[in-house]
Design a protein around this motif. Structure first.
Motif, PDB file in Angstrom:
ATOM      1  N   GLY A  53       0.769  -1.227   0.000  1.00  0.00           N
ATOM      2  CA  GLY A  53       0.000   0.000   0.000  1.00  0.00           C
ATOM      3  C   GLY A  53       0.806   1.285   0.000  1.00  0.00           C
ATOM      4  O   GLY A  53       0.239   2.370   0.132  1.00  0.00           O
ATOM      5  N   THR A  54       2.125   1.188  -0.178  1.00  0.00           N
ATOM      6  CA  THR A  54       2.956   2.399  -0.175  1.00  0.00           C
ATOM      7  C   THR A  54       3.085   3.021  -1.564  1.00  0.00           C
ATOM      8  O   THR A  54       3.664   4.104  -1.701  1.00  0.00           O
ATOM      9  CB  THR A  54       4.357   2.102   0.379  1.00  0.00           C
ATOM     10  OG1 THR A  54       4.946   1.018  -0.363  1.00  0.00           O
ATOM     11  CG2 THR A  54       4.299   1.737   1.851  1.00  0.00           C
ATOM     12  N   GLY A  55       2.582   2.339  -2.579  1.00  0.00           N
ATOM     13  CA  GLY A  55       2.650   2.887  -3.925  1.00  0.00           C
ATOM     14  C   GLY A  55       3.922   2.564  -4.671  1.00  0.00           C
ATOM     15  O   GLY A  55       4.178   3.108  -5.745  1.00  0.00           O
ATOM     16  N   LYS A  56       4.726   1.650  -4.133  1.00  0.00           N
ATOM     17  CA  LYS A  56       6.024   1.353  -4.754  1.00  0.00           C
ATOM     18  C   LYS A  56       5.884   0.744  -6.142  1.00  0.00           C
ATOM     19  O   LYS A  56       6.723   0.995  -7.022  1.00  0.00           O
ATOM     20  CB  LYS A  56       6.847   0.429  -3.850  1.00  0.00           C
ATOM     21  CG  LYS A  56       6.221  -0.939  -3.654  1.00  0.00           C
ATOM     22  CD  LYS A  56       6.923  -1.744  -2.610  1.00  0.00           C
ATOM     23  CE  LYS A  56       6.191  -3.058  -2.393  1.00  0.00           C
ATOM     24  NZ  LYS A  56       4.776  -2.867  -1.961  1.00  0.00           N
ATOM     25  N   VAL A 184      -1.722   3.884   4.552  1.00  0.00           N
ATOM     26  CA  VAL A 184      -1.652   2.545   3.975  1.00  0.00           C
ATOM     27  C   VAL A 184      -2.946   1.779   4.251  1.00  0.00           C
ATOM     28  O   VAL A 184      -3.504   1.119   3.356  1.00  0.00           O
ATOM     29  CB  VAL A 184      -0.434   1.782   4.535  1.00  0.00           C
ATOM     30  CG1 VAL A 184      -0.558   0.283   4.276  1.00  0.00           C
ATOM     31  CG2 VAL A 184       0.849   2.321   3.908  1.00  0.00           C
ATOM     32  N   ARG A 185      -3.458   1.855   5.471  1.00  0.00           N
ATOM     33  CA  ARG A 185      -4.710   1.167   5.814  1.00  0.00           C
ATOM     34  C   ARG A 185      -5.849   1.617   4.890  1.00  0.00           C
ATOM     35  O   ARG A 185      -6.599   0.800   4.354  1.00  0.00           O
ATOM     36  CB  ARG A 185      -5.078   1.418   7.271  1.00  0.00           C
ATOM     37  CG  ARG A 185      -6.387   0.741   7.685  1.00  0.00           C
ATOM     38  CD  ARG A 185      -6.827   1.152   9.064  1.00  0.00           C
ATOM     39  NE  ARG A 185      -6.068   0.467  10.105  1.00  0.00           N
ATOM     40  CZ  ARG A 185      -5.160   1.060  10.881  1.00  0.00           C
ATOM     41  NH1 ARG A 185      -4.890   2.354  10.717  1.00  0.00           N
ATOM     42  NH2 ARG A 185      -4.530   0.379  11.809  1.00  0.00           N
ATOM     43  N   GLU A 186      -5.967   2.920   4.702  1.00  0.00           N
ATOM     44  CA  GLU A 186      -7.016   3.464   3.830  1.00  0.00           C
ATOM     45  C   GLU A 186      -6.845   2.996   2.390  1.00  0.00           C
ATOM     46  O   GLU A 186      -7.813   2.626   1.716  1.00  0.00           O
ATOM     47  CB  GLU A 186      -6.991   4.996   3.891  1.00  0.00           C
ATOM     48  CG  GLU A 186      -7.376   5.565   5.248  1.00  0.00           C
ATOM     49  CD  GLU A 186      -7.156   7.068   5.321  1.00  0.00           C
ATOM     50  OE1 GLU A 186      -6.841   7.673   4.268  1.00  0.00           O
ATOM     51  OE2 GLU A 186      -7.298   7.641   6.418  1.00  0.00           O
ATOM     52  N   ARG A 187      -5.618   3.025   1.914  1.00  0.00           N
ATOM     53  CA  ARG A 187      -5.354   2.602   0.534  1.00  0.00           C
ATOM     54  C   ARG A 187      -5.693   1.127   0.325  1.00  0.00           C
ATOM     55  O   ARG A 187      -6.263   0.744  -0.696  1.00  0.00           O
ATOM     56  CB  ARG A 187      -3.878   2.821   0.194  1.00  0.00           C
ATOM     57  CG  ARG A 187      -3.489   4.265  -0.054  1.00  0.00           C
ATOM     58  CD  ARG A 187      -2.015   4.344  -0.393  1.00  0.00           C
ATOM     59  NE  ARG A 187      -1.617   5.672  -0.810  1.00  0.00           N
ATOM     60  CZ  ARG A 187      -0.382   5.972  -1.198  1.00  0.00           C
ATOM     61  NH1 ARG A 187       0.559   5.030  -1.203  1.00  0.00           N
ATOM     62  NH2 ARG A 187      -0.072   7.202  -1.574  1.00  0.00           N
TER      63      ARG A 187
END
Length: 235
Positions: A53-56, A184-187
């Motif tokens: 969820g960090t967008g990596k 991250v939880r929201e994503r």
């Protein structure tokens, strides 16, 4: 001049930089291009690590596109997610509730694949992962012979446990992406909901029981990176 004693622990701490995702990519580009130029034709591997969820994955794909825009065909994306164990194998192990945890990946196969890619002169196919079917897909991408920069992305690139300990030795430069836990939880709730495979209650339980503990584990490996980017994000 006053001498300042620096301990080994202090010397090993990576530089931490707070930037937007766009600024991160702009900062990485010239450094990677310089590394490529100095590699004397050998392949280099750039690791993009970070928790779920960090967008990596998006950042790694954008980095590849930017590198190829400057030097067409020079860069390829290598996702760790293709080395999930097959879903049937995870089911047989009774570990479906923990799918995505380090022990539900073929870690040793991933390390071997990276080593092969670093030295291969022929086209090499690699596996991917589809969230639509929640399973791996064979031959999802191809690394062509002319590729000189491998952008490797995944959660567990910097872990020291089990076969994962062998990943960092295959990386020429390791980047860690940090995004706040609440974001991250929201994503992850949004991501799971968009796939529509499970109920909201199941998704929330899976995130709290599995994804967020995996995020915490990955965060504990950040000091093994060469640089840490704490991303300024809106969600």
């Amino acid at each position: 001049m006053i001498a300042v004693e620096v301990t080994k622990e202090e010397a090993d701490v990576p530089e931490t930089i707070r930037l937007t995702p766009t600024e991160m990519l702009s900062r990485l580009m010239p450094h990677i291009l310089e590394m490529e130029s100095q590699a004397d034709g050998k392949r280099i591997a750039i690791g993009i690590a970070g928790g779920p969820g960090t967008g990596k994955s998006t950042l790694a794909a954008e980095l590849v596109a930017m590198l190829n825009a400057v030097r067409p065909g020079s860069s390829a994306l290598v996702p760790m997610d293709g080395f999930h164990m097959k879903h049937a194998k995870i089911e047989a192990m009774g570990q479906t509730e923990f799918k995505g945890a380090p022990h539900t990946f073929e870690g040793a196969a991933f390390v071997s694949f990276l080593h092969h890619l670093k030295h291969a002169r022929e086209a090499v196919n690699g596996p991917g992962y589809s969230r639509k079917i929640e399973d791996t897909v064979d031959d999802a991408f191809t690394v062509d012979p002319e590729v000189r920069v491998l952008v490797v992305e995944g959660n567990y690139l910097l872990l020291t446990e089990g076969p994962w300990a062998g990943v960092k030795a295959q990386l020429d430069y390791a980047v860690f992406v940090h995004v706040p836990r609440d974001t991250v939880r929201e994503r992850l709730m949004k991501r799971h909901g968009e796939e529509g495979l499970f109920t909201a209650e199941r998704n929330k339980a899976h995130i709290e029981r599995n994804d967020l503990p995996n995020y915490d584990l990955v965060e504990s490996s950040r000091e093994r990176a060469d640089v840490v980017f704490e991303l300024e994000v809106s969600g």
